[in-house]
Design an enzyme around this catalytic site. Structure first.
Site, PDB file in Angstrom:
ATOM      1  N   ALA A 259       1.341  13.628   0.558  1.00 21.74           N
ATOM      2  CA  ALA A 259       2.425  12.765   0.996  1.00 21.74           C
ATOM      3  C   ALA A 259       2.563  11.577   0.054  1.00 21.74           C
ATOM      4  CB  ALA A 259       2.170  12.256   2.407  1.00 21.74           C
ATOM      5  N   MET A 260       3.676  10.855   0.178  1.00 19.54           N
ATOM      6  CA  MET A 260       3.975   9.772  -0.751  1.00 19.54           C
ATOM      7  C   MET A 260       4.585   8.579  -0.024  1.00 19.54           C
ATOM      8  SD  MET A 260       3.984   8.635  -3.801  1.00 19.54           S
ATOM      9  CE  MET A 260       4.590   6.997  -4.171  1.00 19.54           C
ATOM     10  N   GLU A 261       4.091   7.388  -0.385  1.00 16.28           N
ATOM     11  CA  GLU A 261       4.387   6.158   0.360  1.00 16.28           C
ATOM     12  C   GLU A 261       5.657   5.419  -0.063  1.00 16.28           C
ATOM     13  OE1 GLU A 261       1.834   6.571  -1.894  1.00 16.28           O
ATOM     14  OE2 GLU A 261       1.452   4.714  -3.009  1.00 16.28           O
ATOM     15  N   ASN A 262       6.678   6.095  -0.590  1.00 18.00           N
ATOM     16  CA  ASN A 262       7.901   5.407  -1.014  1.00 18.00           C
ATOM     17  C   ASN A 262       8.334   4.363   0.018  1.00 18.00           C
ATOM     18  OD1 ASN A 262       8.166   7.580  -3.025  1.00 18.00           O
ATOM     19  ND2 ASN A 262       8.647   8.808  -1.228  1.00 18.00           N
ATOM     20  N   HIS A 294      -2.385   6.740   6.343  1.00 18.95           N
ATOM     21  CA  HIS A 294      -2.624   6.384   4.939  1.00 18.95           C
ATOM     22  C   HIS A 294      -1.318   5.918   4.280  1.00 18.95           C
ATOM     23  CE1 HIS A 294      -4.571   6.903   0.926  1.00 18.95           C
ATOM     24  NE2 HIS A 294      -3.317   7.157   0.562  1.00 18.95           N
ATOM     25  N   GLU A 295      -0.293   6.723   4.388  1.00 19.17           N
ATOM     26  CA  GLU A 295       0.961   6.357   3.705  1.00 19.17           C
ATOM     27  C   GLU A 295       1.562   5.101   4.335  1.00 19.17           C
ATOM     28  OE1 GLU A 295       1.032   7.812   1.062  1.00 19.17           O
ATOM     29  OE2 GLU A 295      -0.068   9.666   1.527  1.00 19.17           O
ATOM     30  N   HIS A 298      -0.157   1.995   3.042  1.00 15.32           N
ATOM     31  CA  HIS A 298       0.245   1.615   1.680  1.00 15.32           C
ATOM     32  C   HIS A 298       1.349   0.554   1.682  1.00 15.32           C
ATOM     33  CE1 HIS A 298      -1.963   3.898  -1.247  1.00 15.32           C
ATOM     34  NE2 HIS A 298      -1.570   5.093  -0.851  1.00 15.32           N
TER      35      HIS A 298
HETATM   36  N1  BES Z   1       0.279   7.880  -3.619  1.00 13.36           N
HETATM   37  C1  BES Z   1      -0.295   9.092  -3.181  1.00 13.36           C
HETATM   38  C2  BES Z   1       0.529  10.294  -3.513  1.00 13.36           C
HETATM   39  C3  BES Z   1       0.504  10.706  -4.953  1.00 13.36           C
HETATM   40  C4  BES Z   1      -0.617  11.234  -5.490  1.00 13.36           C
HETATM   41  C5  BES Z   1       1.583  10.620  -5.755  1.00 13.36           C
HETATM   42  C6  BES Z   1      -0.627  11.657  -6.819  1.00 13.36           C
HETATM   43  C7  BES Z   1       1.571  11.016  -7.058  1.00 13.36           C
HETATM   44  C8  BES Z   1       0.469  11.551  -7.609  1.00 13.36           C
HETATM   45  C9  BES Z   1      -0.499   9.096  -1.664  1.00 13.36           C
HETATM   46  O1  BES Z   1      -0.615   7.844  -1.089  1.00 13.36           O
HETATM   47  C10 BES Z   1      -1.785   9.802  -1.409  1.00 13.36           C
HETATM   48  O2  BES Z   1      -2.804   9.276  -1.751  1.00 13.36           O
HETATM   49  N2  BES Z   1      -1.731  11.000  -0.835  1.00 13.36           N
HETATM   50  C11 BES Z   1      -2.871  11.831  -0.612  1.00 13.36           C
HETATM   51  C12 BES Z   1      -3.250  11.918   0.834  1.00 13.36           C
HETATM   52  C13 BES Z   1      -4.080  10.769   1.302  1.00 13.36           C
HETATM   53  C14 BES Z   1      -4.352  10.871   2.784  1.00 13.36           C
HETATM   54  C15 BES Z   1      -5.374  10.618   0.559  1.00 13.36           C
HETATM   55  C16 BES Z   1      -2.480  13.201  -1.105  1.00 13.36           C
HETATM   56  O3  BES Z   1      -1.287  13.437  -1.287  1.00 13.36           O
HETATM   57  O4  BES Z   1      -3.354  14.027  -1.281  1.00 13.36           O
HETATM   58 ZN    ZN Z   2      -2.489   6.953  -1.257  1.00 12.05          ZN
END
Ligand code: BES
Ligand code: ZN
Length: 855
Positions: A259-262, A294-295, A298
């Site tokens: 997932a992504m925190e946009n 998590h998101e 952020h």
């Molecule tokens: N910011 C990341 C997503 C991301 C990761 C974007 C790599 C671009 C490249 C997001 O906040 C994140 O960390 N997601 C994790 C899940 C989290 C619960 C650890 C993921 O996507 O695995």
């Molecule tokens: Zn993250």
């Protein structure tokens, strides 16, 4: 590799950008093959970079239609990575740069930038995907407010911030909070919302929406509930409040990550949003809760305070993982959560730290930043924060965080900024502690215990910090070692005490003891180290029975199990009664949390065993480990057999399914018991549980029990018939068969499944469920034939041109080659070589393969 070697980026080379972006106005005219993006950037020279500079903007795969400065067309010719406007062509003060580009989201298989997933438009910009949308300074320290207009014939058009205006085929959004480009997002499509609302502690009313494809709206309730609980928790625990009028979450089927925190518009892999009792397991519910949190977290740790550059990634990821772990602990059980987190830390991060990909929590160079979203940055990054909190205490941690949020709100910050707030609030010098951020590798700690016979007990610790790639020499780290002492009756005589180790060798003394104590060391796993300690089986059993620290209570059983399994592997020994009896006591002890008992019954994994044996100086044989582990399970099943049916019956849930931690813990123990019982009743009970299951946890749990003992083909077929239209459930169907396959069959079964009509290898979730399961089956993947290695390499080579990011991430299956025998090493190195000599190989996979090879 491609003709040129891609450049290495160094932390030491950091410089602020030449200009500042005062505001951004974007307009999208959506089309699958010819989307037009107009960008109006209000720019000004950066006072921190005196002198006149060329304007360099990042941009990839963009067709430039036009460019204008202050309304006057300029001639500009982009190169492969961006656009340069010479200093001489720029006004001396602030100016408006307008560009129009054309992009083709439909052909974007890398899933970075603007792309399409099953008819819907979506974006993924972190880390450097915004440059595939428009020409821009695509770096996190350039922050600006964004206004966005979207035009397209879709019912739902979303972007960051607050909605401003909308009409048929268009919508406008305004995000007042300055943000880096990596937090930008757009979504367009035929979506439906599951909605709710939240009122913040200061009274702001926030509309909440979980957007999904029509038909999925009845699987969103848990995600929305998790979001509301996350918002409340961040207010009560960290004093952090949400800052926009809307919070949107969108579920997307094709997504590289979780997932992504946009900002204000989180985009999720659909598997981490959609859940119903019939289709999601307890683990799925738990993961959804954690990732939503998590998101959301952020928003403060990542968005309001972002990273100065990508070397500081752990600033947001380590802290946000730490926060989501705290949240899950509070929602569920802190003890169980800690054990689960340590299990993953050891399985992923210790493994990484022990191989060719070892790197510091804050690395100082990279080729492709996407390759650094690692277990080390995330999980060790979170551990480092946990250590800091333990060292300074909870109250000082809260003060430091308050100062961090006050001082750095709106900043693009660094690890130095982070440590400074702790130094200032506590007066501590953290320069030695900082080594946790800069030195790679897992410290090994040995301990010598001395009882002087007259009330004095001394623990002498040594820490060993071994060389890692590029870091031959290491200095000692600060190790917070939480220790408690028990007397031989099992009573605690010294409660948890934090010892602060700073030297390579250091002693700590306890006085006034009546008898020689049994030490409980590294309580709560107070530092991410390997503790090398020889403890008698009796003392381990005492700790397993009496330790007041739940982590170390579990750890005692774990250590015992690993010793038993190691002797089975190396000496062909049989599991003795000590371990079996100790485990039987835990299994049937009704005063203990069922979730804890389920964890205690989980045997050490084969990959973990291989790593442990390797570290003890053996060459692990995957086939032997596999056989020994099965024998161990068989012996345990035999020992517990009598009590298992009763346990299974007593743990059946009377009412309808609820996904809460208590019910999930009971199901986990019930399934652990079912798995053991299957080894003595030939799966009879599991077949009944499967037939009667009214939830996915039990359905897939019982099916796993059957497949594990080589049965369950009829159940597998009925499972397929029932769920063939459901993507998330079908991912389980694929993975299960490979994970449970016998080592001799793993590669063949995987290969067969890749020819299944539902194997859509361009969808990352499906690819991972099949190819990821192959490398997750330790004995199957490391089969002496090398078929597992070959098959993985074939698929990585095939995926790479389409989706290099996912190919690179999955290549880490090869990082462990150094553990094994010469034949396996040669085969893996051969596959790495084959990957490296593939024409047109991506920077992503190229960097990973060459680092793994040790270049
Ligand atoms: N910011 C990341 C997503 C991301 C990761 C974007 C790599 C671009 C490249 C997001 O906040 C994140 O960390 N997601 C994790 C899940 C989290 C619960 C650890 C993921 O996507 O695995
Ligand atoms: Zn993250």
């Amino acid at each position: 590799m491609t003709n040129e070697t891609p450049p290495t980026i160094y932390l030491a080379d950091y410089q602020p950008w030449t200009h500042v972006v005062q505001s951004v106005h974007l307009a999208f005219r959506l089309s699958p093959t010819a989307t037009r993006v107009t960008a109006q950037l209000h720019l000004a020279p950066n006072p921190n970079r005196p002198g006149r500079h060329d304007l360099r903007l990042d941009g990839e795969n963009l067709v430039l239609i036009r460019a204008a400065i202050n309304g006057h067309q300029v001639k500009a010719t982009p190169d492969a990575t961006g656009l340069t406007l010479p200093a001489a062509s720029l006004p001396a003060g602030p100016f408006l740069l307008e560009t129009e580009v054309q992009i083709a989201p439909e052909g974007n298989t890398a899933l970075e930038g603007l792309y399409m997933s099953r008819g819907m438009y979506c974006t993924q910009c972190e880390a450097e995907g915004f440059r595939k949308i428009t020409f821009y300074p695509d770096r996190p320290d350039v922050m600006a407010p964004f206004k966005v207009r979207i035009e397209g014939d879709y019912p739902v058009l979303l972007s960051n911030g607050n909605p401003v205006a909308q009409g048929p085929g268009w919508a406008e959004w305004d995000d007042p909070w300055p943000k880096p480009a990596y937090l930008f997002a757009v979504v367009a499509g035929n979506l439906v919302a599951h909605s709710g609302s939240f009122t913040t502690m200061s009274g702001r009313h926030v509309a909440l929406n979980v957007w999904v494809r029509p038909g999925d709206e009845n699987r969103c309730a848990y995600a929305l509930d998790s979001l509301i609980r996350s918002m409340r928790w961040d207010e009560t625990t960290y004093g952090r409040e949400y800052d926009l009028d809307v919070f949107n979450i969108v579920a997307v089927d094709d997504f590289n990550m979780g997932a992504m925190e946009n900002k204000g518009l989180n985009i999720f892999n659909a598997r981490y949003v959609l859940a119903s009792p019939e289709t999601a397991t307890d683990d799925d519910f738990g993961r959804i809760e954690a990732i939503i949190a998590h998101e959301y977290f952020h928003n403060w740790t990542g968005n309001r305070i972002t990273c100065r550059d990508w070397f500081q990634l752990c600033l947001k990821e380590g802290l946000t993982v730490f926060r989501d772990q705290q949240f899950t602990g509070d929602m569920r059980s802190p003890a169980v959560k800690r054990i689960e987190d340590v299990l993953t830390l050891r399985a992923r991060q210790f493994r990484e730290d022990g191989g060719p990909l070892a790197h510091a929590v804050r690395p100082d160079s990279f080729i492709e930043i996407n390759n650094f979203y690692t277990a080390t940055v995330y999980e060790k990054g979170a551990e480092v924060i946990g250590m800091l909190k333990r060292l300074v205490g909870d109250a000082a941690y809260d003060r430091a965080l308050t100062l961090y949020f006050d001082r750095h709100d709106g900043d693009a910050a660094t690890i130095e900024d982070w440590l400074a707030v702790f130094e200032e609030t506590t007066g501590r010098d953290l320069s030695q502690f900082k080594r946790w951020y800069t030195q790679a590798g897992t410290p090994r700690v040995t301990v010598d215990e001395h009882w002087d016979g007259a009330g004095r007990f001394t623990l002498t610790f040594k820490q060993h910090n071994f060389a890692t790639p590029g870091q031959p020499h290491k200095d000692p780290k600060v190790l917070p070692l939480a220790v408690g002492l028990l007397n031989p009756n099992g009573d605690e005589v010294v409660p948890t005490t934090l010892l602060e180790m700073t030297q390579n060798k250091q002693s700590f003394t306890f006085d006034g003891l009546a008898t020689k104590p049994v030490a409980s060391i590294l309580r709560g796993f107070s530092a991410p180290v390997v503790l090398d300690r020889s403890v008698s089986p009796e003392d381990r059993a005492l700790l397993l029975a009496h330790d007041t620290d739940p982590f170390n209570k579990w750890e005692a059983g774990r250590a015992l199990a690993k010793e038993v399994l190691a002797r089975m592997v190396t000496d062909r020994a049989q599991p003795g009664p000590d371990w079996l009896d100790a485990l039987a006591r835990v299994a049937f002890d009704e005063s203990l949390d069922p979730a804890f008992r389920a964890l205690a019954l989980r045997l050490p994994g084969e990959d973990d065993m291989a790593q442990t044996l390797h570290m003890a100086g053996h060459v692990p044989d995957p086939a032997v480990i596999h056989t020994a582990r099965r024998q161990m399970a068989q012996a345990l099943a035999g020992r517990l057999a009598q009590g298992l049916p009763g346990l299974i019956v007593s743990l059946a849930e009377p009412g309808p399914f609820t996904p809460d931690a208590v019910a999930a813990g009971r199901r986990a123990l019930r399934l652990a018991a079912l798995s053991l019982l299957s080894r003595v009743d030939d799966g009879a009970r599991a077949a009944t549980v499967f037939a009667q299951a009214d939830n996915m946890t039990e359905e897939v749990g019982a099916l796993t029990c059957l497949l594990d003992i080589g049965r369950g083909q009829a159940e597998l077929a009925s499972f397929h018939a029932r769920w063939s239209d459901d993507r998330t459930v079908m991912d389980k169907w694929f993975a299960l068969q490979i994970i449970t396959s016998a080592p001799d069959d793993t590669a063949r079964i995987t290969d067969t499944l890749t020819r299944h009509p539902d194997f859509d290898w361009k969808t990352p979730n499906r690819f991972r469920s099949v190819i990821g399961a192959l490398s997750g089956n330790h004995a199957g993947f490391h089969h002496a034939s090398g078929d597992g290695y070959r098959l993985l390499a074939d698929w990585l080579i095939r995926l790479d041109p389409l989706n290099p990011q996912t190919a690179a991430r999955m290549s880490t299956a090869f990082e462990v080659w150094g553990r094994y025998d010469a034949d396996r090493q040669a085969m893996i190195r051969g596959e790495l070589q084959r990957i490296l000599s593939t024409p047109g190989l991506s920077r992503d996979l190229g960097e990973m393969a060459s680092r793994m090879r040790g270049d």
